[in-house]
Design an enzyme around this catalytic site. Structure first.
Site, PDB file in Angstrom:
ATOM      1  N   TYR A 168      60.986  59.951  44.237  1.00 63.60           N
ATOM      2  CA  TYR A 168      61.079  61.534  44.327  1.00 63.60           C
ATOM      3  C   TYR A 168      62.191  61.799  43.430  1.00 63.60           C
ATOM      4  O   TYR A 168      61.735  62.891  42.786  1.00 63.60           O
ATOM      5  CB  TYR A 168      61.765  61.502  45.956  1.00 63.60           C
ATOM      6  CG  TYR A 168      61.918  63.133  46.372  1.00 63.60           C
ATOM      7  CD1 TYR A 168      60.654  64.077  46.612  1.00 63.60           C
ATOM      8  CD2 TYR A 168      63.110  63.527  46.362  1.00 63.60           C
ATOM      9  CE1 TYR A 168      60.929  65.373  46.961  1.00 63.60           C
ATOM     10  CE2 TYR A 168      63.070  64.938  46.499  1.00 63.60           C
ATOM     11  CZ  TYR A 168      62.162  65.672  46.938  1.00 63.60           C
ATOM     12  OH  TYR A 168      62.289  66.983  47.137  1.00 63.60           O
TER      13      TYR A 168
HETATM   14  N1  LIG Z   1      63.024  70.184  52.349  1.00 65.67           N
HETATM   15  C1  LIG Z   1      63.866  69.687  51.402  1.00 65.67           C
HETATM   16  O1  LIG Z   1      65.009  69.088  51.722  1.00 65.67           O
HETATM   17  C2  LIG Z   1      64.099  69.936  49.987  1.00 65.67           C
HETATM   18  C3  LIG Z   1      65.044  69.951  49.271  1.00 65.67           C
HETATM   19  C4  LIG Z   1      64.826  70.163  47.896  1.00 65.67           C
HETATM   20  C5  LIG Z   1      63.678  70.504  47.371  1.00 65.67           C
HETATM   21  N2  LIG Z   1      62.636  70.587  48.087  1.00 65.67           N
HETATM   22  C6  LIG Z   1      61.092  70.774  47.511  1.00 65.67           C
HETATM   23  O2  LIG Z   1      60.772  71.945  48.401  1.00 65.67           O
HETATM   24  C7  LIG Z   1      59.123  72.054  48.061  1.00 65.67           C
HETATM   25  C8  LIG Z   1      58.717  72.253  49.455  1.00 65.67           C
HETATM   26  O3  LIG Z   1      59.363  71.230  50.467  1.00 65.67           O
HETATM   27  P1  LIG Z   1      59.193  71.363  52.011  1.00 65.67           P
HETATM   28  O4  LIG Z   1      60.490  70.750  52.539  1.00 65.67           O
HETATM   29  O5  LIG Z   1      58.724  72.610  52.389  1.00 65.67           O
HETATM   30  O6  LIG Z   1      58.010  70.250  52.398  1.00 65.67           O
HETATM   31  P2  LIG Z   1      56.932  70.170  53.318  1.00 65.67           P
HETATM   32  O7  LIG Z   1      56.630  68.862  53.635  1.00 65.67           O
HETATM   33  O8  LIG Z   1      57.406  71.091  54.861  1.00 65.67           O
HETATM   34  O9  LIG Z   1      55.808  70.927  52.818  1.00 65.67           O
HETATM   35  C9  LIG Z   1      55.289  70.646  51.832  1.00 65.67           C
HETATM   36  C10 LIG Z   1      53.665  71.196  51.781  1.00 65.67           C
HETATM   37  O10 LIG Z   1      53.082  70.669  50.483  1.00 65.67           O
HETATM   38  C11 LIG Z   1      51.541  70.235  50.907  1.00 65.67           C
HETATM   39  N3  LIG Z   1      51.151  69.225  50.028  1.00 65.67           N
HETATM   40  C12 LIG Z   1      51.763  67.979  49.803  1.00 65.67           C
HETATM   41  N4  LIG Z   1      50.923  67.355  48.742  1.00 65.67           N
HETATM   42  C13 LIG Z   1      50.006  68.033  48.486  1.00 65.67           C
HETATM   43  C14 LIG Z   1      48.942  68.141  47.590  1.00 65.67           C
HETATM   44  N5  LIG Z   1      48.629  66.803  46.811  1.00 65.67           N
HETATM   45  N6  LIG Z   1      48.076  68.927  47.390  1.00 65.67           N
HETATM   46  C15 LIG Z   1      48.420  70.292  47.966  1.00 65.67           C
HETATM   47  N7  LIG Z   1      49.434  70.450  49.044  1.00 65.67           N
HETATM   48  C16 LIG Z   1      50.105  69.324  49.232  1.00 65.67           C
HETATM   49  C17 LIG Z   1      51.783  69.825  52.464  1.00 65.67           C
HETATM   50  O11 LIG Z   1      50.600  69.671  52.845  1.00 65.67           O
HETATM   51  C18 LIG Z   1      52.869  70.788  53.063  1.00 65.67           C
HETATM   52  O12 LIG Z   1      52.375  71.646  53.596  1.00 65.67           O
HETATM   53  C19 LIG Z   1      58.930  70.583  47.679  1.00 65.67           C
HETATM   54  O13 LIG Z   1      58.766  70.539  46.322  1.00 65.67           O
HETATM   55  C20 LIG Z   1      60.012  69.511  47.864  1.00 65.67           C
HETATM   56  O14 LIG Z   1      60.309  68.446  46.878  1.00 65.67           O
HETATM   57  C21 LIG Z   1      62.427  70.263  49.628  1.00 65.67           C
END
Ligand SMILES: NC(=O)c1ccc[n+]([C@@H]2O[C@H](COP(=O)([O-])OP(=O)(O)OC[C@H]3O[C@@H](n4cnc5c(N)ncnc54)[C@H](O)[C@@H]3O)[C@@H](O)[C@H]2O)c1
Length: 265
Positions: A168
């Site tokens: 990741y």
């Molecule tokens: N939650 C955290 O702690 C955090 C921290 C830093 C960065 N981020 C980043 O923020 C973004 C959103 O994270 P989140 O926490 O809302 O995640 P989440 O898992 O709640 O949501 C992610 C969404 O992406 C969709 N997804 C995954 N793979 C996919 C694919 N191949 N095609 C289409 N859709 C797809 C999933 O179905 C889901 O609805 C991500 O890029 C994550 O890396 C999250």
């Protein structure tokens, strides 16, 4: 799944007259919060996510708030699906003026020395190559129009690394680098490309873990954040909305920290 279209919202001087944003991973979490924020800023929003059921619920929620919405299930690792989603969203809402590459997976956690290459490849397939594919499909019309905004949702893990989440963290480092390269390439074309690097948000991204493992992970993540709390999805959305707007005019290829003091550079 069928396309869904809601009522038209008025325009605002903050954005181009026909602001249309594609948000990947928009069915929940940070992506949904960004979609809601952009809709409130008078964007029509194209919601792309591979989870059709959650996508329907998200689209419904946005339509009820008066947004112009097009929702389409798409796996961003499949180029043909991305192309088809682009064509359908553009037909429903108009040519996109902003792309938020937000969809990502955390992937399997564990010691990096024991990691399976396939797990690393899967993380890169979604988090890097998926974002690249979306950019390659969505951005050329922005270049042709001479205006556009791309926001890549990376992570502070891409700057710092995260023990036991090597794939990741490495994939997010690659996304940061992709942002810088594309930002430089398009700097004279009116298309600004930036990324944001949040620290932990309490979303379903940690859903694959059992409750005990999840609590331990949460505690480890929070221990590194000087503000000692999770970032709220609305806070990330606020930053993304600015980066999608004309208010952001002299930043490109840049990395915007939103980590409660965790990042040191
Ligand atoms: N939650 C955290 O702690 C955090 C921290 C830093 C960065 N981020 C980043 O923020 C973004 C959103 O994270 P989140 O926490 O809302 O995640 P989440 O898992 O709640 O949501 C992610 C969404 O992406 C969709 N997804 C995954 N793979 C996919 C694919 N191949 N095609 C289409 N859709 C797809 C999933 O179905 C889901 O609805 C991500 O890029 C994550 O890396 C999250």
């Amino acid at each position: 799944m069928s396309a869904t279209t809601g009522t038209t919202m008025s325009t605002t001087s903050h954005n181009t007259p026909a602001a249309v944003a594609v948000i990947t991973g928009a069915a929940r979490g940070i992506g949904l919060a960004i979609a809601e924020r952009l809709a409130a800023e008078h964007h029509a929003v194209a919601l792309w996510d591979r989870d059709a059921a959650a996508l329907d619920a998200a689209a419904q929620r946005l339509r009820e708030a008066g947004a112009r919405v097009h929702a389409i299930p798409v796996d961003i690792t499949v180029r043909a699906q991305v192309q088809q989603a682009f064509e359908q969203s553009a037909a429903a809402l108009g040519t996109p003026t902003a792309l938020v590459n937000n969809a990502a997976i955390l992937g399997r956690s564990g010691p990096t020395l024991d990691a399976a290459l396939d797990d690393w490849k899967r993380a890169f397939d979604v988090n890097v190559f998926g974002a690249l594919t979306c950019a390659q499909v969505v951005v050329p019309p922005m270049v042709a129009a001479g205006w556009g905004r791309v926001v890549n949702v990376a992570s502070v893990a891409g700057k710092d690394g995260n023990a036991f989440a090597g794939a990741y963290a490495a994939s997010k480092a690659a996304l940061i680098s992709l942002t810088k390269s594309l930002g430089k390439e398009l700097a004279e074309q009116g298309v600004l490309v930036n990324c944001i690097t949040p620290s932990a948000a309490d979303t379903e991204i940690f859903g694959m873990y059992g409750e005990e493992e999840r609590e331990a992970l949460r505690a480890r993540l929070l221990a590194r954040v000087p503000m000692k709390r999770f970032v709220r999805v609305e806070e990330v959305a606020e930053m993304a909305a600015w980066l999608c707007s004309a208010r952001c005019s002299f930043s490109t290829g840049a990395v915007f920290d939103i980590s409660g003091g965790r990042a040191v550079y």
